[in-house]
Design a protein around this motif. Structure first.
Motif, PDB file in Angstrom:
ATOM      1  N   THR A 138      15.500  -8.496  15.389  1.00 49.03           N
ATOM      2  CA  THR A 138      16.944  -8.602  15.387  1.00 49.03           C
ATOM      3  C   THR A 138      17.528  -9.911  15.644  1.00 49.03           C
ATOM      4  OG1 THR A 138      16.798  -7.887  17.494  1.00 49.03           O
ATOM      5  CG2 THR A 138      16.921  -5.960  16.041  1.00 49.03           C
ATOM      6  N   ARG A 180      14.109 -11.152   4.765  1.00 48.86           N
ATOM      7  CA  ARG A 180      14.151  -9.728   4.692  1.00 48.86           C
ATOM      8  C   ARG A 180      12.792  -9.223   4.765  1.00 48.86           C
ATOM      9  NH1 ARG A 180      18.374  -7.765   1.189  1.00 48.86           N
ATOM     10  NH2 ARG A 180      17.530  -5.763   1.672  1.00 48.86           N
ATOM     11  N   ALA A 181      12.533  -7.946   4.961  1.00 46.41           N
ATOM     12  CA  ALA A 181      11.400  -7.383   5.189  1.00 46.41           C
ATOM     13  C   ALA A 181      10.324  -7.394   4.136  1.00 46.41           C
ATOM     14  CB  ALA A 181      11.343  -5.931   5.681  1.00 46.41           C
ATOM     15  N   GLY A 241      14.417  -4.449   1.827  1.00 48.73           N
ATOM     16  CA  GLY A 241      14.153  -4.066   3.470  1.00 48.73           C
ATOM     17  C   GLY A 241      14.863  -4.523   4.454  1.00 48.73           C
ATOM     18  N   ALA A 242      14.649  -4.297   5.646  1.00 51.92           N
ATOM     19  CA  ALA A 242      15.298  -4.686   6.867  1.00 51.92           C
ATOM     20  C   ALA A 242      15.405  -6.289   6.960  1.00 51.92           C
ATOM     21  CB  ALA A 242      14.698  -4.270   8.223  1.00 51.92           C
ATOM     22  N   ARG A 243      16.600  -6.522   7.619  1.00 56.75           N
ATOM     23  CA  ARG A 243      16.845  -8.100   7.710  1.00 56.75           C
ATOM     24  C   ARG A 243      16.407  -8.434   9.070  1.00 56.75           C
ATOM     25  NH1 ARG A 243      20.869  -6.342   4.137  1.00 56.75           N
ATOM     26  NH2 ARG A 243      21.309  -7.914   2.549  1.00 56.75           N
ATOM     27  N   HIS A 244      15.511  -9.673   9.111  1.00 58.76           N
ATOM     28  CA  HIS A 244      15.003 -10.099  10.131  1.00 58.76           C
ATOM     29  C   HIS A 244      15.570 -11.518  10.568  1.00 58.76           C
ATOM     30  CE1 HIS A 244      12.165  -6.702  10.751  1.00 58.76           C
ATOM     31  NE2 HIS A 244      12.361  -6.643   9.624  1.00 58.76           N
ATOM     32  N   SER A 256       8.459  -7.697   7.972  1.00 59.05           N
ATOM     33  CA  SER A 256       8.634  -6.263   8.520  1.00 59.05           C
ATOM     34  C   SER A 256       7.300  -6.249   9.366  1.00 59.05           C
ATOM     35  CB  SER A 256       8.300  -5.526   7.405  1.00 59.05           C
ATOM     36  OG  SER A 256       8.195  -4.193   7.816  1.00 59.05           O
TER      37      SER A 256
END
Length: 246
Positions: free
Chosen positions: A188, A210-211, A216-219, A245
């Motif tokens: 995060t 991106r994951a 996918g999730a953003r990191h 990820s």
């Protein structure tokens, strides 16, 4: 659905928790979890932002003839493999892994996922806390790549909190050669950590990754550049179509 098969467990030094290694049937898919947590710590099918951590960090030092890179956290070997791919034959990569069994897993079947980067002659393994190397206080590394936890706080090992503290960041800065870079992965964003990096004398770029490629999730990956003095102005925020990820 193909079930996960437990393969091994390993105690996390300094804690009561364990790392749990699973494999999905006979597939080349592995998962590592922390005992007591439902979510995965890492999965061998979702490593694009681990790659991005090394790619972004090593790009800063790409013109150096014989760079020395420190990778904090072996994991499934993807950050190490990406660093080796990005660097030339004269480079050296030291990887620090706190859990000895993780090193053995990467020398065994798990190593196939990242094409066995521990077999590369440029790789040097330090079994122990990456903080031990940073505390030595010598300008040894051209880049330090940290992926030892879920971000700038200790989840797997509370001793990791020191790495992200003002004292830990000062030690990381001293360990870098002039113009070197500290790259940190996080699940995060964290504005407080961005400010802490700047207060430690780094010039900071913040990348969103991106994951998985394009989805996918953003990191978050911080690139903290060692400068001669404290920088001025706000950090630059750069989206990347890179990944990641856990």
């Amino acid at each position: 659905m193909i079930p996960w098969v437990p393969l091994a467990r390993a105690a996390i030094p300094g804690t009561t928790q364990q790392l749990c290694l699973h494999r999905r049937g006979d597939l080349l898919e592995f998962s590592i979890q922390i005992s007591g947590y439902v979510s995965e710590l890492m999965n061998s099918r979702m490593h694009a932002s681990e790659d991005a951590l090394a790619e972004l960090g090593c790009a800063v030092i790409s013109g150096r003839p014989a760079p020395h890179v420190l990778v904090g956290g072996l994991g499934m070997g993807f950050t190490l493999a990406a660093a080796l791919k990005a660097l030339g034959p004269g480079s050296r990569v030291t990887v620090a892994e706190l859990v000895p069994e993780v090193v053995e897993w990467n020398r065994g079947p798990l190593g196939e996922c990242a094409a066995y980067p521990l077999h590369d002659p440029r790789t040097h393994v330090h079994v122990g806390d990456v903080a031990e190397l940073l505390r030595q206080g010598h300008a040894t590394y051209d880049a330090v790549l940290l992926d030892v936890d879920n971000g700038p706080e200790g989840m797997t090992h509370h001793g990791n909190d020191w790495l992200y503290s003002p004292a830990g960041l000062a030690a990381a800065r001293r360990s870098l050669r002039p113009g070197g870079v500290l790259a940190v992965w996080s699940a995060t964003p964290d504005e407080r950590f961005t400010r802490r990096l700047r207060q430690a004398g780094f010039r900071v770029d913040v990348h969103t990754v991106r994951a998985r490629p394009g989805k996918g999730a953003r990191h978050t990956i911080w690139l903290a550049h060692r400068t001669q003095g404290a920088p001025s102005g706000p950090p630059r925020v750069r989206p990347a179509d890179s990944r990641r990820s856990r």
